[in-house]
Design an enzyme around this catalytic site. Structure first.
Site, short mmCIF file in Angstrom:
data_model
loop_
_atom_site.label_atom_id
_atom_site.label_comp_id
_atom_site.label_asym_id
_atom_site.label_seq_id
_atom_site.Cartn_x
_atom_site.Cartn_y
_atom_site.Cartn_z
N ARG A 34 1.20 -5.08 -5.18
CA ARG A 34 1.33 -6.23 -4.27
C ARG A 34 1.56 -7.42 -5.21
NH1 ARG A 34 -0.53 -4.30 0.72
NH2 ARG A 34 -2.23 -2.79 0.60
N ASP A 75 2.40 -0.53 11.72
CA ASP A 75 2.32 -1.90 12.26
C ASP A 75 3.66 -2.64 12.23
OD1 ASP A 75 2.46 -2.12 9.52
OD2 ASP A 75 0.90 -3.65 9.34
N ASP A 98 -0.13 2.20 8.36
CA ASP A 98 -0.66 1.38 9.47
C ASP A 98 0.13 1.48 10.79
OD1 ASP A 98 -2.41 0.56 7.56
OD2 ASP A 98 -1.83 -1.55 7.56
N ARG A 118 -5.65 -3.33 9.89
CA ARG A 118 -6.19 -4.69 10.03
C ARG A 118 -5.74 -5.36 11.31
NH1 ARG A 118 -4.19 -6.31 4.16
NH2 ARG A 118 -2.61 -4.90 4.94
N ASP A 151 5.01 -4.61 6.17
CA ASP A 151 5.38 -5.97 6.58
C ASP A 151 5.60 -6.94 5.39
OD1 ASP A 151 5.44 -7.80 9.07
OD2 ASP A 151 4.15 -8.84 7.65
N THR A 206 4.33 2.79 5.47
CA THR A 206 2.95 2.28 5.57
C THR A 206 2.18 3.17 6.53
OG1 THR A 206 1.57 0.51 6.45
CG2 THR A 206 3.81 0.55 7.26
N GLY A 237 0.84 -1.21 0.00
CA GLY A 237 0.00 0.00 0.00
C GLY A 237 0.87 1.25 0.00
O1 F6P Z 1 -1.25 -1.69 4.52
C1 F6P Z 1 -1.83 -0.49 4.19
C2 F6P Z 1 -3.32 -0.63 3.97
O2 F6P Z 1 -3.81 0.64 3.63
C3 F6P Z 1 -4.12 -1.21 5.13
O3 F6P Z 1 -4.42 -0.29 6.14
C4 F6P Z 1 -5.35 -1.70 4.43
O4 F6P Z 1 -5.98 -2.69 5.19
C5 F6P Z 1 -4.81 -2.22 3.15
O5 F6P Z 1 -3.60 -1.52 2.91
C6 F6P Z 1 -5.70 -2.05 1.94
O6 F6P Z 1 -5.11 -2.71 0.88
P1 F6P Z 1 -5.42 -2.49 -0.67
O7 F6P Z 1 -4.74 -1.24 -1.11
O8 F6P Z 1 -4.84 -3.67 -1.33
O9 F6P Z 1 -6.89 -2.39 -0.77
#
Ligand code: F6P
Length: 321
Positions: free
Chosen positions: A72, A129, A127, A171, A103, A125, A11
């Site tokens: 990703r 996390d 998050d 999450r 992560d 990130t 992300g």
């Molecule tokens: O890891 C960053 C994040 O924004 C999380 O907070 C969220 O759950 C996830 O990515 C959303 O992922 P995507 O961009 O694949 O929808």
């Protein structure tokens, strides 16, 4: 070390651009050649790699997102994809790779490290996390974006005397909800690290209503066991407060990075270059502890166990009586 590369993965997060700029300019300052890889590990597999110059990173510091794009990559997790990624690094004679991400991106970096590559991880990130660092790049901006949304929602919800469940990202880590909830004066904060106490939530809301509160804000991190819909319905039924739901979703991932995130990204990006300049450097994760930029062995950083500090949640509860 003379040739390095940088990529962003997972992300996106505000401040990634400032980190790329620091890596590129820091490397050029130290007479290294630096390459940008587009779309994270996916681009590494496909050979989307280009030399970067000082001007490649002009006018990006203030922008959210990432100028190198991100992805990703599922293919990177297959032996074929991984092999191609390693091949690209070898073809371009890349001696050190800077990975900016969360992560999952770090775990990809660790695989490359195990295959003998030198990888430096920068925590990018929203998050927050990654356990080994106090803060990640993008977190502060996301919290400020959520704060601004809380302000707007308060205006309308106090006019209508409503409650609002605001769902934010996170999450496995509730830091966005916790920091924005505490600084935004939320009545209740729900994070994945703590069980949901529906009685306590409703009691706080009823007390507020009885004191004449015009609105209430309940901040819920997306990883919490009870859904926003169930939460809003239960609150409406048990308190009589008409409760709406706002899912902030990707709004909180964009936007111009705060000064704090730009500073963090600049300091960490430059530290990545300093590490790569050291003779015999092995793979590392860069972080911040207090106000000090630190680095740990990449695998050690990833294996650190999270301990939930309850003090901020307790403070938020005390101040929201
Ligand atoms: O890891 C960053 C994040 O924004 C999380 O907070 C969220 O759950 C996830 O990515 C959303 O992922 P995507 O961009 O694949 O929808």
């Amino acid at each position: 070390m003379k040739r390095i590369a940088v990529l962003t993965s997972g992300g996106d997060a505000p401040g990634m651009n400032a980190a790329i700029r620091a890596v590129v300019r820091g490397a050029i300052y130290h007479k290294m050649e630096v390459f940008g890889i587009e779309r994270g590990y996916e681009g590494l597999i496909n050979g989307n790699i280009d030399k970067m110059e000082v001007c490649s990173v002009s006018d990006i510091m203030q922008r959210g997102g990432t100028c190198l794009k991100t992805a990703r990559s599922k293919r990177f997790m297959t032996p074929e994809g991984f092999g191609k990624a390693v091949e690209t690094l070898e073809r371009y004679e890349i001696e050190g790779l800077v990975v900016i991400g969360g992560d999952g991106s770090y775990r990809g970096g660790l695989e490359l490290a195990k295959a003998g590559k030198t990888v430096i991880g920068l925590p990018g990130t929203i998050d927050n996390d990654l356990v080994y660092t106090d803060f990640t790049i993008g977190f502060d901006t996301a919290v400020n974006t959520v704060l601004s949304a809380i302000g707007n929602i308060r205006d309308t919800s106090s006019s209508h005397e409503r409650g609002t469940v605001i769902e934010v990202m996170g999450r496995r880590c509730g830091d966005i909800a916790l920091y924005a909830g505490l600084t935004g004066g939320a009545e209740s904060i729900l994070i994945p690290e703590e069980p949901v106490d529906m009685d306590a939530i409703c009691e706080t809301l009823i007390q507020g209503k009885n004191r004449g509160k015009m609105h209430s804000v309940i901040l819920r991190a997306e990883g919490v066991e009870i859904s926003s819909e169930e939460l809003a319905e239960t609150i409406t039924q048990r308190t009589g407060i008409d409760t709406k739901i706002v899912v902030l979703a990707y709004i909180q991932r964009g936007g111009s990075p705060t000064a704090r995130d730009r500073m963090l990204a600049s300091r960490m990006g430059y530290r990545a270059v300093e590490l790569l300049l050291q003779e015999g450097m092995t793979s590392k994760a860069v972080g911040i502890k207090g106000d000090e930029i630190v680095s740990y062995d990449l695998e050690e950083a990833l294996n650190m166990k999270k301990t939930h500090d309850k003090s901020l949640m307790n403070l938020a509860k005390i101040l929201s009586i």
